[in-house]
Design a protein around this motif. Structure first.
Motif, short mmCIF file in Angstrom:
data_model
loop_
_atom_site.label_atom_id
_atom_site.label_comp_id
_atom_site.label_asym_id
_atom_site.label_seq_id
_atom_site.Cartn_x
_atom_site.Cartn_y
_atom_site.Cartn_z
N GLY A 1 -51.85 -0.65 34.89
CA GLY A 1 -52.60 -1.42 33.91
C GLY A 1 -53.61 -0.55 33.05
O GLY A 1 -53.74 -0.76 31.78
N ALA A 2 -54.52 0.37 34.00
CA ALA A 2 -55.31 1.08 33.14
C ALA A 2 -54.50 2.13 32.11
O ALA A 2 -55.06 2.22 30.93
CB ALA A 2 -55.91 2.03 34.07
N ALA A 3 -53.38 2.56 32.51
CA ALA A 3 -52.50 3.43 31.50
C ALA A 3 -52.04 2.64 30.27
O ALA A 3 -52.06 3.31 29.40
CB ALA A 3 -51.67 4.08 32.30
N LEU A 4 -51.62 1.52 30.68
CA LEU A 4 -51.10 0.56 29.55
C LEU A 4 -52.19 0.40 28.46
O LEU A 4 -52.08 0.39 27.45
CB LEU A 4 -50.59 -0.85 30.17
N HIS A 5 -53.32 0.06 29.20
CA HIS A 5 -54.48 -0.29 28.32
C HIS A 5 -54.95 0.81 27.45
O HIS A 5 -55.06 0.63 26.12
CB HIS A 5 -55.60 -0.92 29.06
N GLN A 6 -55.02 1.95 27.97
CA GLN A 6 -55.37 3.14 27.27
C GLN A 6 -54.41 3.58 26.10
O GLN A 6 -54.82 3.73 25.20
CB GLN A 6 -55.72 4.35 28.23
N ALA A 7 -53.19 3.34 26.47
CA ALA A 7 -52.07 3.64 25.47
C ALA A 7 -52.06 2.67 24.47
O ALA A 7 -51.91 3.20 23.21
CB ALA A 7 -50.77 3.62 26.00
N GLY B 1 -59.44 15.08 31.44
CA GLY B 1 -59.79 14.44 32.64
C GLY B 1 -59.58 12.85 32.77
O GLY B 1 -59.76 12.30 33.75
N LEU B 2 -58.76 12.25 31.76
CA LEU B 2 -58.79 10.69 31.52
C LEU B 2 -57.93 10.30 32.94
O LEU B 2 -58.24 9.33 33.63
CB LEU B 2 -58.09 10.27 30.36
N ALA B 3 -56.85 10.96 33.10
CA ALA B 3 -56.06 10.44 34.28
C ALA B 3 -56.72 10.52 35.50
O ALA B 3 -56.62 9.76 36.50
CB ALA B 3 -54.56 11.24 34.60
N ASP B 4 -57.40 11.80 35.62
CA ASP B 4 -58.18 12.03 36.92
C ASP B 4 -59.33 10.97 37.11
O ASP B 4 -59.45 10.35 38.24
CB ASP B 4 -58.79 13.46 37.25
N ARG B 5 -59.89 10.62 36.16
CA ARG B 5 -60.86 9.58 36.25
C ARG B 5 -60.45 8.16 36.60
O ARG B 5 -61.09 7.52 37.23
CB ARG B 5 -61.65 9.51 34.80
N LEU B 6 -59.27 7.93 35.94
CA LEU B 6 -58.58 6.70 36.35
C LEU B 6 -58.35 6.59 37.82
O LEU B 6 -58.26 5.43 38.44
CB LEU B 6 -57.42 6.26 35.68
N VAL B 7 -57.76 7.65 38.20
CA VAL B 7 -57.33 7.78 39.77
C VAL B 7 -58.68 7.78 40.74
O VAL B 7 -58.65 6.90 41.72
CB VAL B 7 -56.57 8.85 39.93
N MET C 1 -48.73 11.18 37.57
CA MET C 1 -47.99 9.88 37.13
C MET C 1 -48.64 9.12 36.22
O MET C 1 -48.01 8.69 35.21
CB MET C 1 -47.80 9.01 38.69
N VAL C 2 -50.07 8.92 36.14
CA VAL C 2 -50.75 8.38 35.15
C VAL C 2 -50.62 9.03 33.73
O VAL C 2 -50.42 8.54 32.87
CB VAL C 2 -52.42 8.08 35.47
N THR C 3 -50.67 10.45 33.94
CA THR C 3 -50.44 11.08 32.48
C THR C 3 -48.93 10.90 31.87
O THR C 3 -49.04 10.59 30.87
CB THR C 3 -50.57 12.77 32.86
N GLY C 4 -48.14 10.63 32.88
CA GLY C 4 -46.80 10.47 32.40
C GLY C 4 -46.77 8.74 31.70
O GLY C 4 -46.05 8.79 30.83
N LEU C 5 -47.37 8.03 32.49
CA LEU C 5 -47.35 6.70 32.11
C LEU C 5 -47.97 6.61 30.70
O LEU C 5 -47.83 5.87 29.87
CB LEU C 5 -48.18 5.64 33.12
N PRO D 1 -42.59 0.39 36.19
CA PRO D 1 -43.39 1.51 36.35
C PRO D 1 -44.56 0.89 37.86
O PRO D 1 -44.78 2.12 38.27
CB PRO D 1 -44.29 1.58 35.04
N GLN D 2 -44.96 -0.05 37.79
CA GLN D 2 -45.69 -0.49 38.90
C GLN D 2 -44.97 -0.27 40.32
O GLN D 2 -45.70 0.27 41.31
CB GLN D 2 -46.29 -1.93 38.62
N LEU D 3 -43.73 -0.86 40.11
CA LEU D 3 -43.04 -0.50 41.52
C LEU D 3 -42.76 0.99 41.83
O LEU D 3 -42.70 1.15 43.13
CB LEU D 3 -41.77 -1.14 41.20
N ARG D 4 -42.82 1.67 40.74
CA ARG D 4 -42.34 3.11 41.28
C ARG D 4 -43.78 3.74 41.69
O ARG D 4 -43.56 4.70 42.69
CB ARG D 4 -41.94 4.09 39.98
#
Length: 193
Positions: free
Chosen positions: A154-160, A175-181, A80-84, A122-125
């Motif tokens: 929020g982390a995905a939004l900031h990185q993007a 590994g960014l998404a894994d590190r954020l999770v 999900m984070v990768t998709g975001l 996105p947050q609600l999903r």
């Protein structure tokens, strides 16, 4: 390719180049090789067209319902984070222009709300996914699904934002998404001791 698909492709291109605030339906119709009247046969208004671009022309971040209870929660959240990350990198050039005027933003806010959407989606999903996993027993009963969803989105939004700001548009850091999770997992996953 259908007329609707041609219009969506043209809208995505024009909105990416000019932003939704400055893209006109006349320009989009011209880019699609059709009349404005034909564009309006497929879309009620520019906001409806914008919503279709977001949903059909940008990377997705929603997991299928079958993801609940399958795979690992950590891997599903990372997907999900990768998709975001991809969604936000692609959507910034399209949507950032709405913030150029408080009047424009207010009109856009009303129109998007009328379509049952908004930046909270996105947050609600992510939150709904975590709550479904809680119901399946794979997330702790006391886990704060709302806070975890807000942190991940929020982390995905900031990185993007950073990727877009610096102009490389890349969120492919290994590994960014894994590190954020990972930091959220102790508060989400049941103890298995």
């Amino acid at each position: 390719m259908s007329t609707r698909e041609r219009i969506l492709d043209a809208a995505a291109r024009v909105m990416r180049e000019q932003g939704v605030a400055h893209a006109t339906t006349k320009e989009i119709a011209r880019a699609a090789g059709c009349s404005e009247a034909l564009l309006y046969r497929h879309f009620d208004d520019k906001q409806g067209l914008f919503m279709a671009v977001l949903q059909e022309r940008l990377p997705g971040f929603v997991l299928p319902d079958s993801a609940v209870g399958s795979g690992s929660v950590a891997d599903n959240l990372a997907r999900m984070v990768t998709g975001l990350l991809g969604f936000y990198v692609e959507s910034f050039p399209v949507s950032a222009s709405i913030f150029s005027s408080s009047t424009l933003l207010a009109r856009h806010r009303e129109a998007i709300a009328a379509h049952g959407a908004g930046p909270q989606t996105p947050q609600l999903r992510v939150q709904a996914y975590l709550e479904a996993e809680r119901a399946a027993g794979r997330v702790r009963p006391d886990a704060d699904a709302e806070a975890a969803a807000r942190l991940l989105v929020g982390a995905a939004l900031h990185q993007a934002f950073l990727a877009t700001f610096w102009g490389d548009g890349s969120t492919a850091e290994p590994g960014l998404a894994d590190r954020l999770v990972a930091p959220l997992l102790p508060g989400l996953l049941p103890d298995r001791g």
